[in-house]
Design an enzyme around this catalytic site. Sequence first.
Site, PDB file in Angstrom:
ATOM      1  N   ARG A  58      58.761  12.599  79.258  1.00 50.57           N
ATOM      2  CA  ARG A  58      57.741  12.995  78.560  1.00 50.57           C
ATOM      3  C   ARG A  58      58.219  13.752  77.088  1.00 50.57           C
ATOM      4  O   ARG A  58      57.486  13.827  76.176  1.00 50.57           O
ATOM      5  CB  ARG A  58      56.997  14.312  79.104  1.00 50.57           C
ATOM      6  CG  ARG A  58      56.327  13.824  80.428  1.00 50.57           C
ATOM      7  CD  ARG A  58      55.472  15.082  81.150  1.00 50.57           C
ATOM      8  NE  ARG A  58      55.992  16.098  81.316  1.00 50.57           N
ATOM      9  CZ  ARG A  58      55.365  17.339  81.482  1.00 50.57           C
ATOM     10  NH1 ARG A  58      54.136  17.237  81.827  1.00 50.57           N
ATOM     11  NH2 ARG A  58      55.911  18.460  81.483  1.00 50.57           N
ATOM     12  N   GLU A  95      67.902  22.463  91.243  1.00 55.62           N
ATOM     13  CA  GLU A  95      67.877  23.622  92.229  1.00 55.62           C
ATOM     14  C   GLU A  95      68.849  23.472  93.363  1.00 55.62           C
ATOM     15  O   GLU A  95      69.346  24.490  93.911  1.00 55.62           O
ATOM     16  CB  GLU A  95      66.423  23.986  92.430  1.00 55.62           C
ATOM     17  CG  GLU A  95      66.180  25.302  93.092  1.00 55.62           C
ATOM     18  CD  GLU A  95      64.890  25.354  93.343  1.00 55.62           C
ATOM     19  OE1 GLU A  95      64.425  26.422  93.870  1.00 55.62           O
ATOM     20  OE2 GLU A  95      63.903  24.615  93.184  1.00 55.62           O
TER      21      GLU A  95
END
Length: 170
Positions: A58, A95
Amino acid sequence: MNLNDFIRVIPDFPKKGILYKDITPLLLETKAVDYCLQEFINRLDGKEIDKVAAIESRGFFFGMLLAKELNAGFVPIRKKGKLPYNTLQESYELEYSTDNLEIHQDAINPGENVLLHDDVLATGGTANAACKLIERLGGEIVQCNFLIELTFLEGRKKLNHLEVVSLIGD
């Protein structure tokens, strides 16, 4: 213009507990796109840019527009295995795992002024890895700019030695 009006929030995407910031409604509105592009240009405050580096995928939307507007070259930074030529690689923490970004070895020349762009600044891990790649090639990072910054994740701290601009803080 309130850019938040053009951002769709999707709960539990891509996984439970995440509020995904979808920029596709903004991309459908040419006035909003033009506004964002002009805001990014204005916040560069006349800085000279040789290359615009953008992070897949993006980040490519505004990255290409910025490169064209600034009469600068465009440098794609992609996930491992997506670029066809000789690359440099940088790992970064996710994460629960690690991932890798790559850049072509000949994409940036030493001393070139580089603008880094991505759509969202979250934890800062991806942007920091991209900055390391640019710096390893000898590029001078003039600014890191983002459409959206998830301020509560404090990703800006990982870029504390650089100028960071975001159009939407959340």
